[in-house]
Design an enzyme around this catalytic site. Structure first.
Site, short mmCIF file in Angstrom:
data_model
loop_
_atom_site.label_atom_id
_atom_site.label_comp_id
_atom_site.label_asym_id
_atom_site.label_seq_id
_atom_site.Cartn_x
_atom_site.Cartn_y
_atom_site.Cartn_z
N ARG A 186 11.29 5.75 3.88
CA ARG A 186 11.47 7.20 3.79
C ARG A 186 12.14 7.76 5.03
NH1 ARG A 186 5.62 9.29 2.28
NH2 ARG A 186 6.67 11.32 2.47
N ASP A 236 2.45 4.95 -0.38
CA ASP A 236 1.93 6.24 0.05
C ASP A 236 1.62 7.15 -1.12
OD1 ASP A 236 2.42 5.35 2.62
OD2 ASP A 236 4.29 6.47 2.85
N ARG A 252 0.85 -1.19 0.00
CA ARG A 252 0.00 0.00 0.00
C ARG A 252 0.88 1.24 0.00
NH1 ARG A 252 -3.89 -2.32 4.85
NH2 ARG A 252 -4.87 -3.99 3.63
N TYR A 301 13.05 -1.64 -2.89
CA TYR A 301 12.73 -0.24 -3.12
C TYR A 301 13.99 0.50 -3.55
CZ TYR A 301 8.21 -0.55 -0.64
OH TYR A 301 6.93 -0.87 -0.26
#
Length: 269
Positions: free
Chosen positions: A221, A76, A74, A134
């Site tokens: 992040r 952002d 999910r 990522y």
């Protein structure tokens, strides 16, 4: 007459069985790429359009069924993806591998299906063992580059990548990452395993690759924001271990902007 009747009944049963076979439910897996700039993340929200909402809408129109997809990650608002994964159940007669072609004709230009295929009926994209990869991109120069502004964080400080690498080494392995997730995260455990953090440079672009078995809300992040502090000589690399041990979000650095983050892919083990 009895024999004819028996043949007719047998034919009707055969037809019903064939119709049942044709209309049987199957589970389809999608590999989804998207530019997250104009979306409020993956999951359906009240405050704006999302990737999940668009896929549900266009699949339902295409297949003439009420489709509700289940996503693996999910992401952002503003985060991009090359290889997010979603599944849905359908009775369609369209061959699974052709659904991607048909759906892409209906989707906006910033969402594309990279692959569609049938999977086992009990396959769930979030409850399987996976490795997620990522990337986070930083444009490190005196001035911003308008051509990469939607896909990277801009930083005008000189960034020492070697110090970021030293700091990142403290995060590899199984740890309690409570310091590196948003406090409102509702999970049973904040222990996660990061299998790799590496850096490379392409001209003025610094790219961090991070791989792991799972990530907490905003974890990548916050890790990036913290490591960047080390790269700008605001934290010594060894301070990252102190942050990790603190198990306190306030101890870590800021959350880096969403635009620099991209879900590269998900490997199912």
């Amino acid at each position: 007459a009895y024999e004819i009747h028996a043949r007719l009944v047998g034919s009707e049963m055969c037809i019903r069985d064939r119709r049942k076979e044709i209309r049987s439910m199957k589970r389809i897996k999608l590999t989804v790429a998207y530019d997250g700039t104009n979306y409020c993340g993956w999951q359906i929200q009240d405050n704006g359009i999302t990737i999940e909402e668009v896929l549900n809408r266009e699949l339902s129109k295409l297949l003439q069924e009420d489709i509700k997809i289940i996503g693996a990650s999910r992401t952002d608002s503003g985060v991009h993806a090359l290889g997010n994964v979603a599944v849905f159940d359908t009775e369609t007669r369209i061959p699974p591998e052709k659904i991607s072609f048909a759906l892409n004709q209906r989707l906006p230009d910033d969402i594309r299906i990279q692959e569609s295929c049938q999977v086992a009926d009990d396959f769930h994209p979030r409850f399987c063992d996976t490795i997620k990869t990522y990337e986070y991109r930083i444009w490190n120069d005196k001035f911003p580059n308008p051509l990469v502004r939607l896909y990277s964080k801009f930083c005008y400080f000189n960034v020492d990548v070697a110090k970021m690498e030293q700091a990142a080494a403290y995060l590899v392995g199984e740890h309690d990452f409570k310091s590196f997730c948003t406090p409102r995260t509702q999970v049973e455990s904040t222990v996660r395993t990061v299998t790799e953090i590496s850096f490379r440079t392409e001209g003025k672009m610094i790219i961090m690759t991070i791989r792991g078995t799972g990530f907490l809300y905003n974890m990548v992040r916050i890790i990036m924001g913290t490591l960047l502090k080390c790269g700008m000589n605001m934290y010594p690399p060894e301070h990252v271990k102190e942050i990790l041990d603190a198990k306190d979000r306030a101890a870590a650095g800021p959350k880096a902007e969403a635009c620099g983050l991209q879900l590269v892919g998900i490997e199912y083990l």
